[in-house]
Structures are given as structure tokens and as C-alpha cells.
Design an enzyme around this catalytic site. Structure first.
Site, PDB file in Angstrom:
ATOM      1  N   SER A  46      44.958 -42.278  24.841  1.00  0.00           N
ATOM      2  CA  SER A  46      44.892 -43.333  25.856  1.00  0.00           C
ATOM      3  C   SER A  46      46.239 -43.994  26.090  1.00  0.00           C
ATOM      4  CB  SER A  46      43.859 -44.390  25.453  1.00  0.00           C
ATOM      5  OG  SER A  46      44.241 -45.050  24.260  1.00  0.00           O
ATOM      6  N   HIS A  47      47.211 -43.766  25.199  1.00  0.00           N
ATOM      7  CA  HIS A  47      48.558 -44.317  25.380  1.00  0.00           C
ATOM      8  C   HIS A  47      49.620 -43.217  25.389  1.00  0.00           C
ATOM      9  CE1 HIS A  47      46.468 -48.051  24.392  1.00  0.00           C
ATOM     10  NE2 HIS A  47      47.463 -48.667  24.990  1.00  0.00           N
ATOM     11  N   GLU A 187      40.742 -46.210  27.588  1.00  0.00           N
ATOM     12  CA  GLU A 187      39.612 -45.457  27.065  1.00  0.00           C
ATOM     13  C   GLU A 187      38.520 -45.319  28.121  1.00  0.00           C
ATOM     14  OE1 GLU A 187      39.323 -43.870  24.298  1.00  0.00           O
ATOM     15  OE2 GLU A 187      41.085 -44.596  23.196  1.00  0.00           O
TER      16      GLU A 187
END
Length: 339
Positions: A46-47, A187
Site C-alpha cells: 500500500s506504500h 488498503e
């Protein structure tokens, strides 16, 4: 089509080239690329490279200063100030961290205030820099309104991440980094892209009713973790990493930005502590005493936060980072190449 495995340095070069092509200066692109690749390296999808599109949209929209050079000011006292001048927070942190560490060793406790930055990244890469210098540290920042307060029905608070790190000898630090929402907004976006429902209790739809539909969640509001407890912590972050440092709160950031599809502009607060200075004159070494606590946690079969991330990092350092065919197609598109 098959997966592709890249060495960390290879992926860093690709991401840096994409950001340079998007208009960032080398100073900005280097710092942003490092934190994006760190997310991919550590299994935090997610990053990771998922964040590149958002960076490119933000640059194209003129919501970040692509050639910004941070200015560090460290007058007498415990506060180090860094004006990001509209650039990314990562570049500003890189400029101020050595000064923060020096001031912390001098007085035992110091704070770094980053103002006027664009922020999209995880906080643990910054915390790990400070723990690598032998310091304990906390970092926090607002975001833009995407989370309803406990008992509320509409977006008001940000996802408002909070991170903490404790240094350890000869092994990775004790680090946690979490959004004060039930999950990071990224997410929910990953669930949307995958076409999978959200767990119950993550979000509300635009009418304020509970939903497991990612599309409805993104149009509505996320929920804080732990009900009123997470809501209170999130509000604290709005106060001390927004109002107190003279920067934007999450509602103000959204008003300036006008969209949740771009990276928000606001500030960041980083606190650093020298364990040796705090424990001076008391029996025992603080780092050794901390290991006793960690051993007791592990001895019960529990795990320390970030253990999975550190395991993913070790695997990536040995074997490289594996990307799907779809992810490689996206990188090639961002580079302006044919897949």
C-alpha cells in the site's frame, strides 16, 4: 506474461527515472523514490509502487513544488524547524534529521517541525533513520478528511498516521507505524482494484451507513481504529501536528487540495529522545533493559511489530523484489515505454 524480479537498486533507478520524467528535481525524486522502494522492499504494497500514480497526478496538478529545496532553521532550544517550501516531506526530513539528532544528543529531547510539505509516505522509514542513530523517536502528521470521528457519519479527521521507534543493538529496531483509521486509505484502494470486499467495521457509505464496498467507502468515510480511543488519538494528532505547529488540519488540507486523489499538503511533527540522557544516573542500561522486555514478549509466542516487514526486507535484499506482469506494465507505461 511472467513475474519479474528486480534488485533493489534496479527498482530504485526505475522509480527515480519515472519521477524525474514526471517533473521532480533530482533532490526531490531521490528522496521520494527511496521511500517508495522501501515500501515495496518491505512487503508494504500500500506504500510501494502503487503510490507512484498519485505522485504523478499531484505533480501534474501543480499541488507540489517539484524543485523545492528545504530550509532548516535550528535556533537555540529544542525545536528544529524545516520549511519544505511546498516539496515532499521526505526531502525535508532528510535535510533536518541530522540537525534533529545533534540537538537531541545535546539536550536529551528535541522536536522537528516540518511545515508546508506534501505527504504521502509511510513514517517508519524516517523513524528507522533516527533509531539507527541510537535515538527513540515518534512521528505523526494529519492527512485530509477521510475518517469519521467515533459516533460521526461524515469525513472529518485524516488517517493521521503515528509511528514510534526504539533502537536495538545488532538487530532491527522496535518500530510500529499505523494509521489511526482502521486501515490505511491505500488498503481500501487496493481492495477496490482487486474487486474484493472490505472487512466489516472499516467504513461508512456516503449516507453514513456501514459498508464493505470499497467504492462506497472511498466515496464515504473510513472509521477510526478502536472506536473512541482511535478517534481521540487522531484528534490529538490534528492538534499537535497541525494546529500546534501552525500548519493545516485535515479539513483545511482537503479544502486546499480539493480532491482525495492527490497527495495532501500539511505539516509533520517528529520527536526524538536520547535514552542514555533520560536514564542518566539510574541503574542499568536502557537498551539492555528494553531487550529484557522484548524477550518476554517473544517468549510468550507473540511477535514484535515490523517483524514481518524485516523478514520481507531480508528476502528482498537477498533475492530481489518480485513484481507482477501488471505492475511491470504500469512501470513501463509511467516510463513512456511499451510493455
Amino acid at each position: 506474461m511472467t513475474d519479474t524480479t528486480l534488485q533493489i537498486a534496479e527498482l530504485t533507478t526505475i522509480v527515480t527515472d519515472i519521477l524525474l520524467r514526471g517533473g521532480l528535481s533530482p533532490l526531490q525524486a531521490d528522496a521520494v523514490a527511496r521511500v517508495i522502494v522501501a515500501g515495496e522492499r518491505d512487503g508494504c504494497k500500500s506504500h510501494g509502487i502503487y503510490r507512484i500514480d498519485g505522485c504523478l497526478r499531484t505533480i501534474a496538478a501543480g499541488k507540489v513544488v517539484p524543485g523545492a529545496v528545504p530550509e532548516v532553521s535550528a535556533p537555540d532550544g529544542a525545536i528544529v524547524r524545516v520549511n519544505a517550501n511546498g516539496g515532499y516531506s521526505n526531502t525535508a526530513f532528510d535535510a533536518g534529521a541530522p540537525v534533529l539528532a545533534e540537538r537531541t544528543r545535546e539536550v536529551g529531547l528535541a522536536a522537528m517541525v516540518i511545515n508546508d510539505c506534501t505527504h504521502f509516505a509511510a513514517l517508519w522509514p524516517e523513524i528507522e533513520v533516527l533509531s539507527g542513530m541510537g535515538l527513540a523517536a515518534m512521528a505523526m502528521c494529519p492527512s485530509y478528511s477521510a475518517v469519521a470521528p467515533a459516533g460521526g457519519t461524515a469525513p472529518l479527521l485524516g488517517t493521521n498516521p503515528f509511528a514510534f521507534g526504539w533502537p536495538r543493538r545488532g538487530q532491527p529496531p522496535y518500530v510500529f507505524d499505523f494509521a489511526t483509521s482502521v486501515a490505511a486509505r491505500g488498503e481500501i484502494e487496493l481492495h477496490r482494484r482487486a474487486g474484493t470486499p472490505l472487512p466489516e467495521g472499516w467504513a461508512l457509505d456516503p449516507e453514513g451507513a456501514p459498508t464493505t464496498d470499497p467504492e462506497q467507502a472511498l466515496a464515504g468515510a473510513m472509521l477510526p481504529f478502536g472506536g473512541h480511543k482511535g478517534s481521540a488519538i487522531s484528534t490529538m494528532i490534528e492538534l499537535i501536528a497541525g494546529v500546534m505547529i501552525g500548519d493545516l488540519t485535515s479539513p483545511e488540507a482537503l479544502d486546499v487540495l480539493g480532491s482525495t486523489s492527490l497527495s495532501p499538503s500539511h505539516g509533520e511533527l517528529v520527536l526524538a529522545f536520547d535514552p542514555a540522557r533520560f536514564a542518566a544516573g539510574r541503574p542499568g542500561d536502557p537498551l539492555d533493559r528494553a531487550e529484557t522486555l522484548f524477550d518476554a514478549i517473544l517468549g510468550q509466542g507473540a511477535r514484535l511489530p515490523s517483524q514481518r516487514r524485516f523478514a520481507a526486507r531480508a528476502a528482498a535484499e537477498e533475492h530481489g523484489i518480485t513484481l507482477s506482469a501488471e505492475e511491470m506494465e504500469t512501470l513501463n507505461r509511467q516510463l513512456g515505454k511499451d510493455a
